[in-house]
Design a protein around this motif. Structure first.
Motif, mmCIF file in Angstrom:
data_model
loop_
_atom_site.group_PDB
_atom_site.id
_atom_site.type_symbol
_atom_site.label_atom_id
_atom_site.label_comp_id
_atom_site.label_asym_id
_atom_site.label_seq_id
_atom_site.Cartn_x
_atom_site.Cartn_y
_atom_site.Cartn_z
ATOM 1 N N GLY A 1 35.100 128.490 82.485
ATOM 2 C CA GLY A 1 34.830 129.049 81.162
ATOM 3 C C GLY A 1 34.804 127.989 80.088
ATOM 4 N N LEU A 2 35.785 127.087 80.124
ATOM 5 C CA LEU A 2 35.833 126.010 79.126
ATOM 6 C C LEU A 2 34.681 125.030 79.321
ATOM 7 N N GLY A 3 34.299 124.792 80.578
ATOM 8 C CA GLY A 3 33.186 123.889 80.856
ATOM 9 C C GLY A 3 31.862 124.432 80.339
ATOM 10 N N PHE A 4 31.626 125.730 80.575
ATOM 11 C CA PHE A 4 30.408 126.364 80.074
ATOM 12 C C PHE A 4 30.374 126.375 78.548
ATOM 13 N N SER A 5 31.510 126.699 77.930
ATOM 14 C CA SER A 5 31.549 126.764 76.468
ATOM 15 C C SER A 5 31.373 125.382 75.850
ATOM 16 N N ALA A 6 31.926 124.354 76.481
ATOM 17 C CA ALA A 6 31.776 122.986 75.973
ATOM 18 C C ALA A 6 30.318 122.541 76.028
ATOM 19 N N SER A 7 29.621 122.937 77.087
ATOM 20 C CA SER A 7 28.219 122.569 77.219
ATOM 21 C C SER A 7 27.333 123.364 76.269
ATOM 22 N N ALA A 8 27.695 124.630 76.051
ATOM 23 C CA ALA A 8 26.879 125.503 75.203
ATOM 24 C C ALA A 8 27.068 125.219 73.714
ATOM 25 N N MET A 9 28.183 124.568 73.364
ATOM 26 C CA MET A 9 28.456 124.288 71.965
ATOM 27 C C MET A 9 27.485 123.229 71.437
ATOM 28 N N PRO A 10 26.748 123.524 70.361
ATOM 29 C CA PRO A 10 25.796 122.549 69.828
ATOM 30 C C PRO A 10 26.497 121.255 69.416
ATOM 31 N N GLY A 11 25.891 120.144 69.760
ATOM 32 C CA GLY A 11 26.466 118.848 69.424
ATOM 33 C C GLY A 11 25.433 117.757 69.581
ATOM 34 N N PRO A 12 25.782 116.535 69.196
ATOM 35 C CA PRO A 12 24.819 115.423 69.281
ATOM 36 C C PRO A 12 24.363 115.128 70.705
ATOM 37 N N PHE A 13 25.266 115.263 71.688
ATOM 38 C CA PHE A 13 24.871 114.974 73.062
ATOM 39 C C PHE A 13 23.876 116.001 73.568
ATOM 40 N N GLN A 14 24.107 117.279 73.246
ATOM 41 C CA GLN A 14 23.173 118.333 73.647
ATOM 42 C C GLN A 14 21.809 118.118 73.001
ATOM 43 N N SER A 15 21.806 117.749 71.721
ATOM 44 C CA SER A 15 20.542 117.497 71.018
ATOM 45 C C SER A 15 19.799 116.323 71.642
ATOM 46 N N PHE A 16 20.555 115.300 72.043
ATOM 47 C CA PHE A 16 19.951 114.129 72.693
ATOM 48 C C PHE A 16 19.341 114.524 74.031
ATOM 49 N N MET A 17 20.046 115.342 74.813
ATOM 50 C CA MET A 17 19.518 115.801 76.099
ATOM 51 C C MET A 17 18.223 116.589 75.921
ATOM 52 N N VAL A 18 18.215 117.447 74.917
ATOM 53 C CA VAL A 18 17.029 118.269 74.658
ATOM 54 C C VAL A 18 15.842 117.387 74.279
ATOM 55 N N SER A 19 16.050 116.450 73.363
ATOM 56 C CA SER A 19 14.949 115.592 72.927
ATOM 57 C C SER A 19 14.427 114.729 74.082
ATOM 58 N N GLU A 20 15.327 114.243 74.941
ATOM 59 C CA GLU A 20 14.911 113.439 76.087
ATOM 60 C C GLU A 20 14.152 114.282 77.112
ATOM 61 N N SER A 21 14.605 115.517 77.337
ATOM 62 C CA SER A 21 13.910 116.376 78.302
ATOM 63 C C SER A 21 12.529 116.771 77.790
ATOM 64 N N LEU A 22 12.402 116.955 76.476
ATOM 65 C CA LEU A 22 11.106 117.278 75.888
ATOM 66 C C LEU A 22 10.153 116.085 75.964
ATOM 67 N N LEU A 23 10.702 114.897 75.795
ATOM 68 C CA LEU A 23 9.883 113.686 75.820
ATOM 69 C C LEU A 23 9.503 113.250 77.234
ATOM 70 N N LYS A 24 10.440 113.386 78.175
ATOM 71 C CA LYS A 24 10.265 112.743 79.482
ATOM 72 C C LYS A 24 10.251 113.682 80.679
ATOM 73 N N GLY A 25 10.592 114.945 80.458
ATOM 74 C CA GLY A 25 10.587 115.894 81.565
ATOM 75 C C GLY A 25 11.889 115.893 82.335
ATOM 76 N N ALA A 26 12.064 116.928 83.148
ATOM 77 C CA ALA A 26 13.327 117.120 83.866
ATOM 78 C C ALA A 26 13.568 116.064 84.935
ATOM 79 N N LYS A 27 12.505 115.592 85.596
ATOM 80 C CA LYS A 27 12.671 114.628 86.681
ATOM 81 C C LYS A 27 13.273 113.317 86.211
ATOM 82 N N LYS A 28 13.019 112.955 84.965
ATOM 83 C CA LYS A 28 13.529 111.691 84.443
ATOM 84 C C LYS A 28 14.832 111.843 83.657
#
Length: 200
Positions: A10-37
């Protein structure tokens, strides 16, 4: 045992779901480079959190306020730099089919300088682990495993969802990319502002 397993997940899921700089970075990288990279980014917290967990468990609830403020300033500047880099890379990606590999060091740095991670382990995480360790060492290990397994799975889901959306809808990809860069910039400015005000 099921209780500590559910607590860790529960704490792991909530920590990942909480908006933050790391999540934003992951999103921008996945949009730029795709899931495989970018799928490896999902496991970055497993590495970056190790020194944080060790330090906070050794100095439980004694982390100096100036240290967290300094982290905010350093992290804020670094996040602003990442937002600029993502914007610059989005322009280059639009002009060429070559996609740069992910920079794991950037991801490690952004998570290590995130004061929220330090605050979580200082106030909640470390005390839970120490309590469980005294009662049953296996439970403490199980908490760690379930916490980071849930976080990694949530991160992977986030990466694949946004990468899929970007692949199928070019216009949506651009809108999401702009949004993720602006959110990243916002987190950087916020952390920089909060960190600096603590020193004034």
């Amino acid at each position: 045992m099921p209780a500590i397993l559910l607590q860790g997940m529960g704490l792991g899921f909530s920590a990942s779901a909480m908006p933050g700089p790391f999540q934003s970075f992951m999103v921008s990288e996945s949009l730029l480079k795709g899931a495989k990279k970018t799928w490896l980014l999902a496991f970055v917290p497993l590495i970056s959190d190790i020194p944080i967990v060790v330090i906070t468990m050794l100095a439980l609830n004694q982390t100096a306020a100036w240290f967290l403020s300094s982290l905010r300033v350093v992290g804020g500047v670094f996040i602003i730099y990442l937002a600029y880099s993502a914007f610059k890379e989005s322009k280059q990606t639009a002009q060429t089919t070559e996609v740069k590999p992910i920079n794991i060091l950037k991801a490690l740095s952004i998570n290590f300088t995130n004061p929220n991670v330090w605050i979580y382990w200082t106030t909640i995480g470390a005390s839970l682990v120490i309590t469980n360790w005294h009662n049953n060492k296996a439970l403490a290990v199980l908490f760690f495993v379930s916490f980071y397994a849930a976080m990694a799975l949530s991160n992977l889901l986030l990466i694949f969802v946004f990468a899929k959306a970007a692949k199928n809808h070019g216009r949506l990809r651009n809108l999401l990319l702009i949004a993720s860069i602006l959110i990243l910039l916002g987190f950087g400015l916020y952390n920089l502002f909060i960190g600096l005000t603590r020193f004034v």
